[in-house]
Design a protein around this motif. Structure first.
Motif, PDB file in Angstrom:
ATOM      1  N   VAL A  61       0.905  -1.530   0.177  1.00  0.00           N
ATOM      2  CA  VAL A  61       0.030  -0.449  -0.124  1.00  0.00           C
ATOM      3  C   VAL A  61       0.767   1.380   0.070  1.00  0.00           C
ATOM      4  N   HIS A  62       2.411   1.012   0.558  1.00  0.00           N
ATOM      5  CA  HIS A  62       3.255   2.005   0.731  1.00  0.00           C
ATOM      6  C   HIS A  62       4.252   2.558  -0.231  1.00  0.00           C
ATOM      7  N   GLY A  63       4.320   1.865  -1.554  1.00  0.00           N
ATOM      8  CA  GLY A  63       5.382   1.820  -2.097  1.00  0.00           C
ATOM      9  C   GLY A  63       5.581   1.044  -1.982  1.00  0.00           C
ATOM     10  N   ALA A  64       6.275   0.009  -1.432  1.00  0.00           N
ATOM     11  CA  ALA A  64       7.136  -1.315  -1.917  1.00  0.00           C
ATOM     12  C   ALA A  64       6.523  -2.392  -2.367  1.00  0.00           C
ATOM     13  N   VAL A  65       7.741  -3.171  -4.121  1.00  0.00           N
ATOM     14  CA  VAL A  65       6.841  -4.460  -3.498  1.00  0.00           C
ATOM     15  C   VAL A  65       7.445  -5.510  -2.878  1.00  0.00           C
ATOM     16  N   PRO A  66       5.928  -5.751  -2.780  1.00  0.00           N
ATOM     17  CA  PRO A  66       5.858  -7.036  -1.538  1.00  0.00           C
ATOM     18  C   PRO A  66       5.973  -8.741  -2.688  1.00  0.00           C
ATOM     19  N   LEU A  67       7.861  -9.062  -2.227  1.00  0.00           N
ATOM     20  CA  LEU A  67       7.950 -10.459  -3.366  1.00  0.00           C
ATOM     21  C   LEU A  67       7.591 -11.327  -1.909  1.00  0.00           C
ATOM     22  N   THR A  68       7.021 -12.454  -2.031  1.00  0.00           N
ATOM     23  CA  THR A  68       6.882 -13.553  -0.551  1.00  0.00           C
ATOM     24  C   THR A  68       7.008 -14.907  -0.868  1.00  0.00           C
ATOM     25  N   ALA A  69       7.818 -15.631  -0.462  1.00  0.00           N
ATOM     26  CA  ALA A  69       7.667 -17.172  -0.091  1.00  0.00           C
ATOM     27  C   ALA A  69       7.923 -17.668   1.158  1.00  0.00           C
ATOM     28  N   THR A  70       7.664 -18.755   1.208  1.00  0.00           N
ATOM     29  CA  THR A  70       7.402 -20.240   2.188  1.00  0.00           C
ATOM     30  C   THR A  70       8.636 -21.241   1.855  1.00  0.00           C
ATOM     31  N   GLY A  71       8.486 -21.534   3.047  1.00  0.00           N
ATOM     32  CA  GLY A  71       9.186 -22.617   3.176  1.00  0.00           C
ATOM     33  C   GLY A  71       9.026 -23.504   3.886  1.00  0.00           C
ATOM     34  N   ILE A 130      16.032  -2.216   0.158  1.00  0.00           N
ATOM     35  CA  ILE A 130      15.684  -3.557   0.164  1.00  0.00           C
ATOM     36  C   ILE A 130      15.144  -3.851   1.536  1.00  0.00           C
ATOM     37  N   MET A 131      14.198  -4.234   1.813  1.00  0.00           N
ATOM     38  CA  MET A 131      14.130  -4.797   3.090  1.00  0.00           C
ATOM     39  C   MET A 131      14.313  -6.159   2.886  1.00  0.00           C
ATOM     40  N   LEU A 132      14.625  -7.161   3.676  1.00  0.00           N
ATOM     41  CA  LEU A 132      14.667  -9.093   3.917  1.00  0.00           C
ATOM     42  C   LEU A 132      13.910  -8.729   5.263  1.00  0.00           C
ATOM     43  N   ALA A 133      12.510  -9.559   5.593  1.00  0.00           N
ATOM     44  CA  ALA A 133      12.404 -10.316   6.495  1.00  0.00           C
ATOM     45  C   ALA A 133      11.569 -11.708   6.191  1.00  0.00           C
ATOM     46  N   VAL A 134      12.712 -12.156   7.234  1.00  0.00           N
ATOM     47  CA  VAL A 134      12.216 -13.715   7.130  1.00  0.00           C
ATOM     48  C   VAL A 134      12.317 -13.850   8.744  1.00  0.00           C
ATOM     49  N   THR A 135      11.269 -15.242   8.927  1.00  0.00           N
ATOM     50  CA  THR A 135      10.915 -16.042  10.119  1.00  0.00           C
ATOM     51  C   THR A 135      11.611 -17.293   9.595  1.00  0.00           C
ATOM     52  N   LEU A 188      10.013 -16.080  -5.046  1.00  0.00           N
ATOM     53  CA  LEU A 188      10.409 -14.886  -4.952  1.00  0.00           C
ATOM     54  C   LEU A 188      10.471 -14.525  -6.329  1.00  0.00           C
ATOM     55  N   LEU A 189      11.041 -14.750  -7.744  1.00  0.00           N
ATOM     56  CA  LEU A 189      12.068 -14.035  -8.135  1.00  0.00           C
ATOM     57  C   LEU A 189      10.277 -14.151  -9.671  1.00  0.00           C
ATOM     58  N   GLU A 238      18.915  -5.098  -8.923  1.00  0.00           N
ATOM     59  CA  GLU A 238      18.677  -4.075 -10.240  1.00  0.00           C
ATOM     60  C   GLU A 238      17.271  -3.817 -10.118  1.00  0.00           C
ATOM     61  N   LEU A 239      15.947  -4.838  -9.903  1.00  0.00           N
ATOM     62  CA  LEU A 239      14.445  -4.321  -8.824  1.00  0.00           C
ATOM     63  C   LEU A 239      14.723  -3.686  -8.442  1.00  0.00           C
ATOM     64  N   ALA A 240      14.961  -3.495  -7.565  1.00  0.00           N
ATOM     65  CA  ALA A 240      14.966  -1.927  -6.547  1.00  0.00           C
ATOM     66  C   ALA A 240      15.921  -0.332  -7.320  1.00  0.00           C
ATOM     67  N   GLU A 241      15.753  -0.707  -7.784  1.00  0.00           N
ATOM     68  CA  GLU A 241      16.109   0.778  -8.470  1.00  0.00           C
ATOM     69  C   GLU A 241      15.393   1.233  -9.035  1.00  0.00           C
ATOM     70  N   ARG A 242      13.999   0.156  -9.259  1.00  0.00           N
ATOM     71  CA  ARG A 242      12.992   1.113  -9.429  1.00  0.00           C
ATOM     72  C   ARG A 242      11.872   1.315  -8.600  1.00  0.00           C
ATOM     73  N   HIS A 243      11.630   0.163  -7.755  1.00  0.00           N
ATOM     74  CA  HIS A 243      10.562   0.131  -6.774  1.00  0.00           C
ATOM     75  C   HIS A 243      11.904   0.036  -5.568  1.00  0.00           C
ATOM     76  N   PRO A 244      10.947  -0.029  -4.533  1.00  0.00           N
ATOM     77  CA  PRO A 244      11.915  -0.629  -3.211  1.00  0.00           C
ATOM     78  C   PRO A 244      10.750  -2.179  -3.101  1.00  0.00           C
ATOM     79  N   LEU A 245      11.950  -3.111  -2.540  1.00  0.00           N
ATOM     80  CA  LEU A 245      11.266  -4.506  -2.767  1.00  0.00           C
ATOM     81  C   LEU A 245      11.328  -4.560  -1.200  1.00  0.00           C
ATOM     82  N   LEU A 246      10.248  -5.825  -0.868  1.00  0.00           N
ATOM     83  CA  LEU A 246      10.270  -6.287   0.240  1.00  0.00           C
ATOM     84  C   LEU A 246      10.395  -7.772   0.668  1.00  0.00           C
ATOM     85  N   VAL A 247      11.285  -8.178   0.849  1.00  0.00           N
ATOM     86  CA  VAL A 247      11.126  -9.312   0.218  1.00  0.00           C
ATOM     87  C   VAL A 247      11.294 -10.120   2.026  1.00  0.00           C
ATOM     88  N   VAL A 248      10.276 -11.036   1.724  1.00  0.00           N
ATOM     89  CA  VAL A 248       9.551 -11.368   2.916  1.00  0.00           C
ATOM     90  C   VAL A 248       9.679 -13.196   2.436  1.00  0.00           C
TER      91      VAL A 248
END
Length: 894
Positions: free
Chosen positions: A51-61, A159-164, A76-77, A122-132
């Motif tokens: 909602v706030h301009g970042a591009v979320p890329l999500t994955a689940t182990g 880029i923000m990388l968030a992992v659990t 993710l990709l 390179e993707l983050a150069e266009r939009h901030p990335l949120l890698v989850v």
């Protein structure tokens, strides 16, 4: 779930995302136990970022894909928006990398890892990335290397990388590598607090319930939500809760369900690894994880419902195998017998040599601790598994004793087997006494005598058998005197050398006190002994006979006032121990106490309660106790219709060889007397008296049968014979004020008018001290009538009012009906005198125009009895024929 509770951690992650979006890359490592809300927190962050301009890329182990190279990175990709050319490039890199990682040595090409990370940069150069990435511990090794590589290169990228992940140790060096980066933050989640659970349940559960939910779940969100859902549909801890428990186990790892099942079977953490044949350290790690998940506390399941849900997930074969191994393990570890026996029971297998002694020991302990149902199940398994006939007989006897405590009717199926065991010489002397009592209880008097006769034929009795026979002498003397002749005689040396325990000595002393009360009358020292025994008694397995005998000894020595609070206490204890058999037998005794205290309504309620707790057919010969009390109470209250079923119910013939039969005959005699059937009453009462004399149990406080027989004779105009019986009862009163007072009341009925007032005044004075309100009301009613007969109308009115109040107080309906409002109005010589209940019924029908023969048929009495009642009615009402009977008698209820 967690979205219902505002959390501080979400605010922290949003701040990190804002910093990353500004070009200062951030890594967030979210850790916590199962169901602490890690996934919900990350996906909430992904929604916020989108909602706030970042591009979320999500994955689940996933454990299922953990061997798939670059599986998580592919999620993710390939989920990102890009040109077809870029997508084709990425696919090519992923395929090439997967081939290398799957080949010999499973080496991951560092160049490919760098190339894939470059794509993300390179993707983050266009939009901030949120890698989850959720559940990083289940990600494949290649993807974990890529993410580690990325974490080192995003310090100055948007880029923000968030992992659990749940367990840092599952990540190996990856956890340390990522955490050492200066732009990495660790966010640890915990379970809900009590306050948070209370807020979640606001409006649906109070604070106390919320606190209890927290205690059961440790704040585990998944379990709390499930409890809340079950609560909404009124299902307690139901299906959704069970599903949530199993979901927590599934998410805990491959080994967790097995460890949980072993814990559920064992009930404690100690020997789980040995039960499973697993590594101790690995098992301890799983136990710790389940504890952190909120399922365990101190190595045990927090909630039995959670344990039950785990056990329900076992198939029959696995459950039996686990319990069989658990029995073996706990036995060799020296666990208490009930623990080992519980596993044997659930395995349904007692084939090991050590199993039978364990089951017997556990059953004995369960009986001491009021676990009767458990004891019965242990003994059933032992009986099924035992092939030695002598030992089977001992187990079967123990099973009879156990079943007896719940319902005396249920052990009947074992009596044939035990009788056959006795015939073959496989039953011990002590067990033979138990068999004889059980046979007698079920009405098999001849078989019981044969069993006792078998004991007489034995050349020698062991010490235990001698002790049982010695105790049996006193028991049969007090309860079934005709059986005494069939018991073996013991020499003084045998009796003195019998093996006694403290409880057995108390039981013998208590039964001895009852024998003295029944044979010697109300002696103060007997009452003192009985109360001392009660003061030190509890309702354990061996003490019920002790308590019963002491209560009856107090009651039959004229101290029902002392027996009542003791009996109330033991009835409450029996109810608390969930022992319906004991509760029923004590309620029957409380009914006898209530009758002697002049409270027929309470006595009737207790007698009915006794017959509800144990069905009449299961009472055996002892049914005479509650049935007799119900008849006596019904006669006093004038509720004859309610007493008809007990009167007409078939009873065991052997009952008339027991003390209970005497009580039944006495109640039946009083009932017939109150119903106007004097001849039938006299037959019952004389038989009762003959048996009491033959058995030497002729104690006045036990049954003063002569007084009721005298009343029956008075109803039959046999005044002289009635007087002789009353005088004999007075001579046998043993100093009992209650019995003396009752006797003087009946004696007044045989005396001339001028002597009646004095006799009845003495009667009332004695009964005031005797504590029997009902008998006092009867004497006061007679005194009112006597005053009226001699012209002392004012005294008659005063005494009539007092008698009426007392009759209402003890709910003596039959007596109350003879004392209507305004009876013996002061100074009114024409006030209607008292008619007995039987006289009132006859007079009412006569006033309605019925002939003597019709009245006889309607009330089931003889024509002669009708004539005698009418003669007394005419005399009392000062009329000479039925046409002169007052109209107020007509159409009165019968």
């Amino acid at each position: 779930m967690a979205e219902d509770v505002e959390r501080h951690e979400m605010a922290t992650l949003r701040e990190l995302l804002d910093e990353a979006s500004a070009g200062r890359g951030r890594v967030a490592m979210v850790t916590g136990a199962i169901a602490t809300g890690k996934s919900a927190l990350l996906y909430g962050l992904a929604e916020h970022g989108g909602v706030h301009g970042a591009v979320p890329l999500t994955a689940t182990g996933s454990r299922a894909e953990s061997a798939l190279p670059f599986g998580v990175l592919s999620q993710l990709l390939l989920g990102a928006r890009m040109t077809e050319r870029n997508r084709a490039t990425i696919l090519s890199l992923l395929r090439e990398g997967a081939r290398g990682a799957s080949g010999p040595g499973e080496q991951v090409d560092v160049l490919i890892v760098d190339a894939l990370c470059t794509v993300l940069l390179e993707l983050a150069e266009r939009h901030p990335l949120l890698v989850v990435v959720d559940d990083l511990q289940h990600a494949d090794h290649a993807s974990q290397l890529c993410l580690s590589h990325l974490a080192r290169r995003i310090a100055y990228a948007p880029i923000m990388l968030a992992v659990t992940f749940r367990d840092p140790y599952a990540l190996g060096g990856l956890h340390a590598e990522m955490l050492r980066q200066p732009h990495c933050r660790s966010v640890r989640l915990s379970h809900l607090t009590v306050a948070e659970v209370t807020r979640l349940a606001a409006g649906e559960a109070g604070a106390a319930r919320a606190a209890r939910w927290h205690e059961l779940t440790g704040g585990n969100r998944l379990l709390v939500d499930a409890l809340l859902e079950d609560h909404r549909i009124g299902d307690g801890r139901g299906e959704r809760y069970a599903e949530a428990v199993l979901a927590c186990l599934h998410r805990s790892g491959d080994a967790a369900p097995g460890v949980a099942r072993a814990l559920a079977v064992l009930g404690e953490a100690g020997p789980v690894a040995r039960l499973l044949g697993a590594n101790e350290a690995a098992t301890a790690k799983e136990v710790l994880a389940l504890t952190r998940a909120g399922l365990l506390d101190g190595g045990r399941f927090r909630d039995e419902a959670a344990r039950a849900a785990v056990l329900a997930g076992l198939d029959d074969g696995e459950r039996v195998d686990l319990h069989r191994r658990a029995a073996e393990l706990t036995y060799h570890d020296g666990a208490p017998a009930p623990v080992v026996a519980g596993h044997l029971l659930r395995a349904g297998d007692a084939s090991r040599l050590w199993a039978l002694p364990i089951l017997e020991e556990a059953a004995a302990q369960a009986l001491r601790d009021d676990g009767v149902e458990s004891a019965i199940e242990y003994l059933k398994l032992a009986l099924r598994s035992c092939s030695d006939e002598r030992r089977r007989a001992g187990i079967a006897t123990m099973l009879v004793r156990a079943k007896w405590r719940i319902d005396p009717g249920t052990p009947a199926g074992h009596l044939g087997e035990l009788t056959e065991a006795l015939r073959r010489g496989h039953l011990s002397g002590g067990d033979a006494v138990t068999l004889a009592k059980a046979l007698l209880w079920h009405g098999h008097a001849a078989d019981a005598k044969n069993v006792l006769g078998h004991l007489r034929k034995l050349d020698e009795l062991d010490r235990e058998a001698v002790a049982e026979v010695a105790a049996a002498h006193a028991w049969f003397r007090s309860s079934c005197p005709p059986f005494l002749a069939h018991l073996p005689e013991l020499s003084d040396e045998q009796a003195g050398g019998a093996a006694h325990s403290f409880s057995a000595d108390r039981r013998t002393e208590s039964v001895g006190a009852l024998v003295r009360a029944l044979t010697q009358g109300p002696l103060p020292e007997t009452a003192t002994t009985a109360e001392r025994i009660l003061r030190g008694s509890k309702l354990d397995e061996m003490s019920l006979d002790t308590v019963e005998s002491a209560l009856l000894a107090l009651t039959y020595t004229g101290r029902a006032d002392l027996a009542a609070p003791w009996c109330d206490s033991f009835v409450a204890e029996a109810a608390a121990r969930h022992a319906p058999g004991r509760q029923a037998r004590l309620s029957a005794i409380r009914a006898e106490i209530g009758l002697r205290r002049g409270d027929p309504a309470a006595a009737a309620a207790d007698a009915r309660r006794a017959l509800e707790l144990i069905p009449p057919d299961s009472w055996g010969v002892a049914v005479g106790g509650p049935l007799g009390s119900l008849l006596l109470a019904g006669a006093a209250m004038g509720r004859y219709e309610e007493c008809l079923p007990p009167v007409t119910r078939p009873v065991p013939e052997a009952m008339l060889e027991t003390r209970f039969g005497l009580h039944y005959l006495y109640g039946k005699g009083r009932f017939h007397l109150a119903a106007g059937q004097a001849r039938q009453a006299l037959r019952d009462l004389r038989l009762c008296g003959e048996l009491m004399g033959e058995w030497q149990l002729d104690s006045a406080e036990f049954i003063a049968w002569r007084l009721d027989a005298a009343q029956a004779l008075l109803a039959l105009d046999e005044a002289e014979e009635a007087r002789l019986l009353v005088e004999e009862q007075l001579a046998r009163s043993g100093g009992s004020k209650r019995v003396q007072g009752m006797a003087l009341r009946v004696l007044a009925g045989t005396a001339e008018k001028r002597h009646r007032v004095l006799l009845l005044r003495q009667s009332a004075e004695l009964l005031r001290d005797g504590g029997d309100k009902y008998e006092l009301a009867r004497s006061m009613t007679g005194l009112a009538e006597a005053y009226h007969e001699v012209g002392e109308f004012r005294r008659a009115a005063v005494m009539g009012r007092r008698a009426r109040v007392l009759a209402h107080e003890c709910q003596a309906g039959a007596l109350s009906r003879t004392l209507p409002d305004g009876a013996w109005a002061a100074g009114d010589p024409d006030a209607r005198p008292v008619l007995s209940d039987a006289e009132r019924r006859v007079a009412s029908l006569a006033a309605d125009g019925y002939s003597n023969r019709e009245i006889s048929a309607k009330l089931f009495i003889t024509v002669s009895t009708v004539e005698q009642h009418l003669t007394r009615v005419y005399r009392k009402l000062s009329v000479t024929r039925r046409a002169d009977l007052p109209e107020t008698l007509s159409a009165q209820p019968l």
